[in-house]
Design a protein around this motif. Structure first.
Motif, PDB file in Angstrom:
ATOM      1  N   GLU A 179      23.102  -4.452  84.632  1.00 50.96           N
ATOM      2  CA  GLU A 179      23.293  -5.900  84.507  1.00 50.96           C
ATOM      3  C   GLU A 179      22.911  -6.636  85.793  1.00 50.96           C
ATOM      4  N   VAL A 180      23.240  -6.068  86.941  1.00 53.18           N
ATOM      5  CA  VAL A 180      22.893  -6.690  88.220  1.00 53.18           C
ATOM      6  C   VAL A 180      21.377  -6.721  88.400  1.00 53.18           C
ATOM      7  N   ILE A 181      20.722  -5.597  88.125  1.00 57.22           N
ATOM      8  CA  ILE A 181      19.261  -5.529  88.264  1.00 57.22           C
ATOM      9  C   ILE A 181      18.592  -6.478  87.281  1.00 57.22           C
ATOM     10  N   ASN A 182      19.092  -6.517  86.051  1.00 58.73           N
ATOM     11  CA  ASN A 182      18.529  -7.401  85.037  1.00 58.73           C
ATOM     12  C   ASN A 182      18.712  -8.870  85.428  1.00 58.73           C
ATOM     13  N   GLY A 183      19.863  -9.205  85.993  1.00 56.33           N
ATOM     14  CA  GLY A 183      20.100 -10.573  86.443  1.00 56.33           C
ATOM     15  C   GLY A 183      19.169 -10.966  87.584  1.00 56.33           C
ATOM     16  N   ASN A 184      18.956 -10.035  88.528  1.00 59.06           N
ATOM     17  CA  ASN A 184      18.032 -10.304  89.637  1.00 59.06           C
ATOM     18  C   ASN A 184      16.605 -10.480  89.135  1.00 59.06           C
ATOM     19  N   ALA A 185      16.192  -9.661  88.169  1.00 60.12           N
ATOM     20  CA  ALA A 185      14.847  -9.786  87.607  1.00 60.12           C
ATOM     21  C   ALA A 185      14.702 -11.120  86.887  1.00 60.12           C
ATOM     22  N   ASP A 186      15.716 -11.522  86.153  1.00 61.77           N
ATOM     23  CA  ASP A 186      15.663 -12.819  85.465  1.00 61.77           C
ATOM     24  C   ASP A 186      15.513 -13.964  86.456  1.00 61.77           C
ATOM     25  N   ARG A 187      16.279 -13.916  87.533  1.00 56.95           N
ATOM     26  CA  ARG A 187      16.185 -14.976  88.547  1.00 56.95           C
ATOM     27  C   ARG A 187      14.808 -14.990  89.204  1.00 56.95           C
ATOM     28  N   PHE A 188      14.262 -13.799  89.477  1.00 59.02           N
ATOM     29  CA  PHE A 188      12.938 -13.735  90.089  1.00 59.02           C
ATOM     30  C   PHE A 188      11.887 -14.345  89.177  1.00 59.02           C
ATOM     31  N   PHE A 189      11.896 -14.002  87.884  1.00 64.47           N
ATOM     32  CA  PHE A 189      10.883 -14.527  86.977  1.00 64.47           C
ATOM     33  C   PHE A 189      11.066 -16.014  86.731  1.00 64.47           C
ATOM     34  N   GLU A 190      12.291 -16.515  86.754  1.00 67.20           N
ATOM     35  CA  GLU A 190      12.511 -17.961  86.667  1.00 67.20           C
ATOM     36  C   GLU A 190      11.925 -18.662  87.887  1.00 67.20           C
ATOM     37  N   TRP A 191      12.126 -18.056  89.065  1.00 72.03           N
ATOM     38  CA  TRP A 191      11.559 -18.625  90.292  1.00 72.03           C
ATOM     39  C   TRP A 191      10.031 -18.588  90.240  1.00 72.03           C
ATOM     40  N   ALA A 192       9.472 -17.481  89.755  1.00 65.28           N
ATOM     41  CA  ALA A 192       8.009 -17.349  89.678  1.00 65.28           C
ATOM     42  C   ALA A 192       7.413 -18.371  88.717  1.00 65.28           C
ATOM     43  N   GLN A 193       8.111 -18.664  87.617  1.00 65.00           N
ATOM     44  CA  GLN A 193       7.623 -19.671  86.684  1.00 65.00           C
ATOM     45  C   GLN A 193       7.718 -21.068  87.286  1.00 65.00           C
ATOM     46  N   ALA A 194       8.712 -21.297  88.122  1.00 63.49           N
ATOM     47  CA  ALA A 194       8.875 -22.603  88.751  1.00 63.49           C
ATOM     48  C   ALA A 194       7.902 -22.812  89.907  1.00 63.49           C
ATOM     49  N   ASN A 195       7.377 -21.737  90.480  1.00 63.61           N
ATOM     50  CA  ASN A 195       6.481 -21.812  91.641  1.00 63.61           C
ATOM     51  C   ASN A 195       5.205 -21.004  91.382  1.00 63.61           C
ATOM     52  N   PRO A 196       4.310 -21.474  90.529  1.00 64.13           N
ATOM     53  CA  PRO A 196       3.114 -20.680  90.207  1.00 64.13           C
ATOM     54  C   PRO A 196       2.122 -20.563  91.364  1.00 64.13           C
ATOM     55  N   LYS A 197       2.206 -21.452  92.347  1.00 64.44           N
ATOM     56  CA  LYS A 197       1.268 -21.379  93.464  1.00 64.44           C
ATOM     57  C   LYS A 197       1.422 -20.080  94.241  1.00 64.44           C
ATOM     58  N   PHE A 198       2.640 -19.552  94.319  1.00 61.67           N
ATOM     59  CA  PHE A 198       2.831 -18.311  95.044  1.00 61.67           C
ATOM     60  C   PHE A 198       2.222 -17.129  94.298  1.00 61.67           C
ATOM     61  N   GLY A 199       2.179 -17.217  92.975  1.00 60.67           N
ATOM     62  CA  GLY A 199       1.489 -16.197  92.191  1.00 60.67           C
ATOM     63  C   GLY A 199      -0.003 -16.204  92.471  1.00 60.67           C
ATOM     64  N   LEU A 200      -0.579 -17.395  92.550  1.00 56.69           N
ATOM     65  CA  LEU A 200      -1.996 -17.502  92.888  1.00 56.69           C
ATOM     66  C   LEU A 200      -2.275 -16.968  94.291  1.00 56.69           C
ATOM     67  N   LEU A 201      -1.362 -17.237  95.211  1.00 54.99           N
ATOM     68  CA  LEU A 201      -1.528 -16.734  96.567  1.00 54.99           C
ATOM     69  C   LEU A 201      -1.449 -15.215  96.602  1.00 54.99           C
ATOM     70  N   PHE A 202      -0.534 -14.633  95.821  1.00 51.51           N
ATOM     71  CA  PHE A 202      -0.399 -13.177  95.752  1.00 51.51           C
ATOM     72  C   PHE A 202      -1.664 -12.555  95.162  1.00 51.51           C
ATOM     73  N   VAL A 203      -2.182 -13.127  94.081  1.00 56.93           N
ATOM     74  CA  VAL A 203      -3.409 -12.617  93.469  1.00 56.93           C
ATOM     75  C   VAL A 203      -4.582 -12.763  94.435  1.00 56.93           C
ATOM     76  N   SER A 204      -4.613 -13.849  95.175  1.00 53.27           N
ATOM     77  CA  SER A 204      -5.680 -14.045  96.168  1.00 53.27           C
ATOM     78  C   SER A 204      -5.617 -12.987  97.253  1.00 53.27           C
ATOM     79  N   MET A 205      -4.417 -12.631  97.672  1.00 51.38           N
ATOM     80  CA  MET A 205      -4.289 -11.572  98.692  1.00 51.38           C
ATOM     81  C   MET A 205      -4.768 -10.228  98.149  1.00 51.38           C
ATOM     82  N   LEU A 206      -4.422  -9.918  96.892  1.00 55.72           N
ATOM     83  CA  LEU A 206      -4.900  -8.663  96.298  1.00 55.72           C
ATOM     84  C   LEU A 206      -6.420  -8.655  96.177  1.00 55.72           C
ATOM     85  N   LEU A 207      -6.989  -9.773  95.739  1.00 50.77           N
ATOM     86  CA  LEU A 207      -8.443  -9.861  95.641  1.00 50.77           C
ATOM     87  C   LEU A 207      -9.106  -9.765  97.009  1.00 50.77           C
ATOM     88  N   ALA A 208      -8.473 -10.316  98.046  1.00 48.06           N
ATOM     89  CA  ALA A 208      -9.031 -10.231  99.395  1.00 48.06           C
ATOM     90  C   ALA A 208      -9.046  -8.783  99.889  1.00 48.06           C
TER      91      ALA A 208
END
Length: 92
Positions: free
Chosen positions: A8-37
């Motif tokens: 339950e703790v791990i699932n709650g942390n994962a839920d919070r992370f994905f909610e944050w990722a949906q609220a901040n898509p620019k950081f996802g683009l930055l992460f993908v850019s770093m992988l592509l670099a």
């Protein structure tokens, strides 16, 4: 603490992370850019893992090409994807 509590703790942390990722898509683009670099750097430095085709060494369109031609095609595709990600990061 039981296994169910840990789950339950791990699932709650994962839920919070994905909610944050949906609220901040620019950081996802930055992460993908770093992988592509990193991938782009590997192609430029001819690292084996970066140049390896993931289709068992065969891709119908590039079957008759030399390895250097394949590497140049990969460089063009990865650089276009990197430019696209960085453009979206700075424009959005």
């Amino acid at each position: 603490m039981t296994v169910t509590d840990i789950y339950e703790v791990i699932n709650g942390n994962a839920d919070r992370f994905f909610e944050w990722a949906q609220a901040n898509p620019k950081f996802g683009l930055l992460f993908v850019s770093m992988l592509l670099a990193v991938w782009f750097t590997g192609l430029l430095l001819r690292w084996k893992w970066a140049r390896h085709w993931q289709f068992g060494g065969k891709l119908w369109f590039f079957d008759d090409c030399k390895p250097e031609t394949r590497r140049r095609v990969q460089i063009a595709l990865v650089s276009a994807a990197l430019i696209g990600c960085l453009t979206m990061f700075f424009v959005i």
